[in-house]
Write a protein that holds these residues in place. Structure first.
Motif, short mmCIF file in Angstrom:
data_model
loop_
_atom_site.label_atom_id
_atom_site.label_comp_id
_atom_site.label_asym_id
_atom_site.label_seq_id
_atom_site.Cartn_x
_atom_site.Cartn_y
_atom_site.Cartn_z
N GLY A 122 -9.28 0.60 -5.20
CA GLY A 122 -10.16 1.38 -4.34
C GLY A 122 -11.22 2.09 -5.15
N ALA A 123 -12.42 1.53 -5.17
CA ALA A 123 -13.55 2.13 -5.90
C ALA A 123 -14.30 3.05 -4.95
CB ALA A 123 -14.46 1.03 -6.45
N VAL A 158 -4.22 0.11 -4.99
CA VAL A 158 -4.15 1.43 -5.63
C VAL A 158 -5.54 2.05 -5.64
CG1 VAL A 158 -2.17 0.93 -7.12
CG2 VAL A 158 -4.50 0.47 -7.94
N GLY A 159 -5.58 3.35 -5.80
CA GLY A 159 -6.85 4.02 -6.05
C GLY A 159 -7.27 3.80 -7.48
N ALA A 160 -8.56 3.59 -7.70
CA ALA A 160 -9.05 3.24 -9.04
C ALA A 160 -9.19 4.45 -9.97
CB ALA A 160 -10.40 2.52 -8.93
N ASP A 207 0.87 -1.18 0.00
CA ASP A 207 0.00 0.00 0.00
C ASP A 207 0.90 1.23 0.00
OD1 ASP A 207 -2.11 1.74 0.14
OD2 ASP A 207 -2.62 1.30 2.23
N ARG A 208 0.39 2.32 -0.53
CA ARG A 208 1.12 3.59 -0.60
C ARG A 208 2.44 3.46 -1.35
NH1 ARG A 208 -1.60 7.22 2.45
NH2 ARG A 208 0.07 8.74 2.18
N VAL A 234 2.08 6.71 -10.55
CA VAL A 234 1.77 5.28 -10.64
C VAL A 234 1.01 4.98 -11.92
CG1 VAL A 234 0.51 3.36 -9.60
CG2 VAL A 234 1.72 4.99 -8.13
N ASN A 235 1.49 4.00 -12.67
CA ASN A 235 0.74 3.45 -13.79
C ASN A 235 0.44 1.98 -13.47
OD1 ASN A 235 -0.47 2.69 -16.15
ND2 ASN A 235 1.35 2.92 -17.43
N TRP A 236 -0.72 1.76 -12.85
CA TRP A 236 -1.06 0.39 -12.44
C TRP A 236 -1.73 -0.42 -13.55
CZ3 TRP A 236 -6.32 -0.10 -12.82
CH2 TRP A 236 -7.12 1.02 -12.58
#
Length: 256
Positions: free
Chosen positions: A158-159, A110-112, A23-24, A122-124
């Motif tokens: 994270g939606a 990650v955040g969505a 996370d983070r 970040v490129n998830w």
């Protein structure tokens, strides 16, 4: 610092764990303003093979916290460099965990909200997802090369939409976040989407038991699982029965 974290991961991987989730793993909450250190300047110049004469002005003006209308010469290349930094650490972290125990699943949270997640460096997404086609204002043609989904065994999205934006097709609806996630990940990795039931708009004071089954429905049917942030909020607001109702409805639907 990277070596310190990698050693922590190696130590964790010695235990009988099912998985390790980061996370983070991003540039911190100052977003675009984060890390204009001397070492970052040096590494960036090595990456582009040029000297940045006016640093940081040739990248972005001090205090920039959103996409500038007039972009300095190296702005988009800097965003590309930042996602490469995180991508390369993810590769190192996975390799470190697997070198100790190849059976441990490795993943991230990650955040969505992908359309603005570039601010976190970040490129998830999958490297097969051509980011610059959809977001040419901030993504270079090479930005996609640093999507790291193909280095993961699992990912949590994270939606985190508001309590009144559960269903829909775009970002900032739970359903839309998960649908977008499917497109972004391109089948490279299974994922679970889920809501923040303690901090997102409308959720902060509890009393939303009736919305929990809908949140489960919207996320679990558009991803490969479901998660909720956080267990403490389920306990705090006594959502146990609401979650049971939501999961029972889902199980009934797949048994029909």
């Amino acid at each position: 610092m990277q070596n310190f974290v990698l050693q922590l991961l190696a130590d964790l991987a010695k235990y009988d764990l099912d998985g390790i989730i980061l996370d983070r793993c991003r540039y911190d909450d100052y977003g675009l303003e984060s890390d204009f250190s001397d070492i970052s300047k040096q590494k960036f110049e090595e990456y582009i093979g040029e000297t940045v004469a006016n640093f940081p002005a040739d990248i972005m003006a001090p205090g920039t916290d959103e996409l500038p209308s007039e972009q300095p010469a190296y702005f988009k290349k800097w965003l590309e460099f930042r996602v490469k930094v995180i991508h390369d650490f993810i590769v190192k972290a996975r390799d470190k965990v697997k070198s100790v125990n190849n059976n441990i699943k490795f993943g991230v949270y990650v955040g969505a909200w992908y359309s603005t997640y570039y601010t976190s460096g970040v490129n998830w997404a999958s490297p097969k997802y051509n980011t610059s086609t959809y977001y040419p204002k901030w993504a270079t043609a090479d930005y996609k090369n640093y999507g790291y989904a193909d280095h993961l065994d699992y990912i949590f999205l994270g939606a985190y939409a508001s309590v009144n934006n559960i269903y829909g097709s775009g970002e900032w609806t739970m359903e839309g976040f998960c649908k977008n996630g499917r497109e972004l990940l391109q089948g490279d990795v299974p994922f679970a989407g889920g809501p923040d039931i303690g901090n997102s708009t409308g959720w902060t004071d509890g009393g939303q038991s009736a919305k929990i089954p809908d949140a489960i429905d919207a996320c679990i049917n558009n991803s490969d699982g479901f998660f909720a942030f956080d267990l403490c909020h389920i306990k705090m607001y006594d959502y146990w029965n609401a979650f049971k109702t939501g999961f029972d409805k889902y199980l009934e639907s797949i048994e029909e």
